[in-house]
Motif scaffolding. Sequence first.
Motif, PDB file in Angstrom:
ATOM      1  N   SER A 201      54.504 -44.760 -47.477  1.00 32.60           N
ATOM      2  CA  SER A 201      55.272 -45.654 -46.614  1.00 32.60           C
ATOM      3  C   SER A 201      54.367 -46.355 -45.610  1.00 32.60           C
ATOM      4  O   SER A 201      54.519 -47.541 -45.346  1.00 32.60           O
ATOM      5  CB  SER A 201      56.374 -44.887 -45.886  1.00 32.60           C
ATOM      6  N   CYS A 202      53.408 -45.634 -45.044  1.00 29.55           N
ATOM      7  CA  CYS A 202      52.550 -46.239 -44.030  1.00 29.55           C
ATOM      8  C   CYS A 202      51.606 -47.270 -44.626  1.00 29.55           C
ATOM      9  O   CYS A 202      51.323 -48.290 -43.996  1.00 29.55           O
ATOM     10  CB  CYS A 202      51.768 -45.164 -43.290  1.00 29.55           C
ATOM     11  N   ASN A 203      51.107 -47.018 -45.822  1.00 30.86           N
ATOM     12  CA  ASN A 203      50.194 -47.980 -46.439  1.00 30.86           C
ATOM     13  C   ASN A 203      50.904 -49.278 -46.808  1.00 30.86           C
ATOM     14  O   ASN A 203      50.253 -50.305 -46.987  1.00 30.86           O
ATOM     15  CB  ASN A 203      49.523 -47.371 -47.678  1.00 30.86           C
ATOM     16  N   GLU A 204      52.221 -49.248 -46.925  1.00 28.00           N
ATOM     17  CA  GLU A 204      52.981 -50.473 -47.172  1.00 28.00           C
ATOM     18  C   GLU A 204      53.226 -51.254 -45.878  1.00 28.00           C
ATOM     19  O   GLU A 204      53.596 -52.420 -45.924  1.00 28.00           O
ATOM     20  CB  GLU A 204      54.324 -50.120 -47.822  1.00 28.00           C
ATOM     21  N   LEU A 205      53.028 -50.613 -44.730  1.00 29.19           N
ATOM     22  CA  LEU A 205      53.330 -51.234 -43.443  1.00 29.19           C
ATOM     23  C   LEU A 205      52.086 -51.617 -42.657  1.00 29.19           C
ATOM     24  O   LEU A 205      52.092 -52.612 -41.925  1.00 29.19           O
ATOM     25  CB  LEU A 205      54.167 -50.275 -42.577  1.00 29.19           C
ATOM     26  N   ILE A 206      51.039 -50.818 -42.782  1.00 25.50           N
ATOM     27  CA  ILE A 206      49.864 -50.936 -41.917  1.00 25.50           C
ATOM     28  C   ILE A 206      48.610 -50.893 -42.780  1.00 25.50           C
ATOM     29  O   ILE A 206      48.525 -50.098 -43.717  1.00 25.50           O
ATOM     30  CB  ILE A 206      49.804 -49.757 -40.918  1.00 25.50           C
ATOM     31  N   PRO A 207      47.605 -51.717 -42.487  1.00 27.73           N
ATOM     32  CA  PRO A 207      46.334 -51.612 -43.206  1.00 27.73           C
ATOM     33  C   PRO A 207      45.765 -50.187 -43.120  1.00 27.73           C
ATOM     34  O   PRO A 207      45.888 -49.516 -42.080  1.00 27.73           O
ATOM     35  CB  PRO A 207      45.431 -52.614 -42.479  1.00 27.73           C
ATOM     36  N   GLU A 208      45.149 -49.751 -44.202  1.00 25.37           N
ATOM     37  CA  GLU A 208      44.677 -48.362 -44.276  1.00 25.37           C
ATOM     38  C   GLU A 208      43.707 -48.013 -43.147  1.00 25.37           C
ATOM     39  O   GLU A 208      43.775 -46.921 -42.567  1.00 25.37           O
ATOM     40  CB  GLU A 208      43.998 -48.131 -45.632  1.00 25.37           C
ATOM     41  N   ALA A 209      42.807 -48.942 -42.812  1.00 23.53           N
ATOM     42  CA  ALA A 209      41.838 -48.666 -41.750  1.00 23.53           C
ATOM     43  C   ALA A 209      42.532 -48.445 -40.406  1.00 23.53           C
ATOM     44  O   ALA A 209      42.090 -47.624 -39.592  1.00 23.53           O
ATOM     45  CB  ALA A 209      40.831 -49.813 -41.635  1.00 23.53           C
ATOM     46  N   VAL A 210      43.633 -49.177 -40.185  1.00 23.84           N
ATOM     47  CA  VAL A 210      44.400 -49.008 -38.941  1.00 23.84           C
ATOM     48  C   VAL A 210      45.105 -47.657 -38.945  1.00 23.84           C
ATOM     49  O   VAL A 210      45.119 -46.931 -37.944  1.00 23.84           O
ATOM     50  CB  VAL A 210      45.413 -50.163 -38.763  1.00 23.84           C
ATOM     51  N   MET A 211      45.677 -47.284 -40.091  1.00 17.35           N
ATOM     52  CA  MET A 211      46.361 -45.987 -40.191  1.00 17.35           C
ATOM     53  C   MET A 211      45.396 -44.843 -39.944  1.00 17.35           C
ATOM     54  O   MET A 211      45.722 -43.870 -39.244  1.00 17.35           O
ATOM     55  CB  MET A 211      47.011 -45.869 -41.579  1.00 17.35           C
ATOM     56  N   ASN A 212      44.196 -44.953 -40.490  1.00 16.54           N
ATOM     57  CA  ASN A 212      43.195 -43.906 -40.272  1.00 16.54           C
ATOM     58  C   ASN A 212      42.829 -43.790 -38.797  1.00 16.54           C
ATOM     59  O   ASN A 212      42.642 -42.688 -38.270  1.00 16.54           O
ATOM     60  CB  ASN A 212      41.946 -44.188 -41.107  1.00 16.54           C
ATOM     61  N   TYR A 213      42.736 -44.933 -38.125  1.00 15.10           N
ATOM     62  CA  TYR A 213      42.406 -44.925 -36.698  1.00 15.10           C
ATOM     63  C   TYR A 213      43.540 -44.303 -35.886  1.00 15.10           C
ATOM     64  O   TYR A 213      43.294 -43.529 -34.945  1.00 15.10           O
ATOM     65  CB  TYR A 213      42.140 -46.358 -36.229  1.00 15.10           C
ATOM     66  N   ILE A 214      44.796 -44.611 -36.233  1.00 11.25           N
ATOM     67  CA  ILE A 214      45.955 -44.027 -35.544  1.00 11.25           C
ATOM     68  C   ILE A 214      45.920 -42.506 -35.644  1.00 11.25           C
ATOM     69  O   ILE A 214      46.145 -41.788 -34.659  1.00 11.25           O
ATOM     70  CB  ILE A 214      47.267 -44.599 -36.131  1.00 11.25           C
ATOM     71  N   LYS A 215      45.607 -42.008 -36.834  1.00 13.47           N
ATOM     72  CA  LYS A 215      45.526 -40.553 -37.020  1.00 13.47           C
ATOM     73  C   LYS A 215      44.368 -39.960 -36.218  1.00 13.47           C
ATOM     74  O   LYS A 215      44.509 -38.928 -35.559  1.00 13.47           O
ATOM     75  CB  LYS A 215      45.345 -40.232 -38.510  1.00 13.47           C
TER      76      LYS A 215
END
Length: 222
Positions: A201-215
């Motif tokens: 779900s997150c990869n459909e909403l947010i670029p992967e690099a941004v998701m990794n940074y959020i985590k």
Amino acid sequence: MTNNQQGLQALFGGTFDPIHYGHLRPVEALAKQVNLQKVILLPNHVPPHRPQPEASPIQRLEMVRLAIQGNPLFTIDTRELEKNSPSYTLETLIAFRQELGPRQPLAFIIGQDSLLSIHTWYGWDKLLDNCHLLVCSRPGYATHFSDPIMQNWLQQHKTENPDQLRHTPHGYIFLADTPLVNISATEIRQNLSAGLNSEKSCNELIPEAVMNYIKQQHLYQK
């Protein structure tokens, strides 16, 4: 095009808390429609009309940087992020206009929701003295004003010809046929806070690099 002109440039402001595909994909489609040469992202520090961001200015800037890395369409301007007072669009546009000169075509990108409430903005009636307005579609919002005075203002300035945007420095409103991407930063933050952050779900909403940074930064978690 004269030597001092760089084609049609557009500014796109927001809190970007976090930046997501609902910001990026409509703007990329808009760039193709009107042949934008450059989109300058303007992260806000203190948005005058919205709740204050959850992520810090440094974190939001880094998420924007990660989201656009490798994409030559986008660049970042940090002037609003560096202010400690509210960021008013008109003041930013006047500053850009002074830097670019009177002849450079300049646009400001907003959503249909922002267009419909634009009469509440500081100095809204002077915006078109400094730029064009490029309006991206938004799910669930009307395509016209209920107020006849505002609708008349829209009709007076509206154009369907992208050439007019590129060959005049300011003054037009272009209603773009952009994809309706129903993603909200508020919903993303709520899902992450509740632990509803599956990879799919997150990869459909947010670029992967941004998701990794959020985590990595443990953002948007209670």
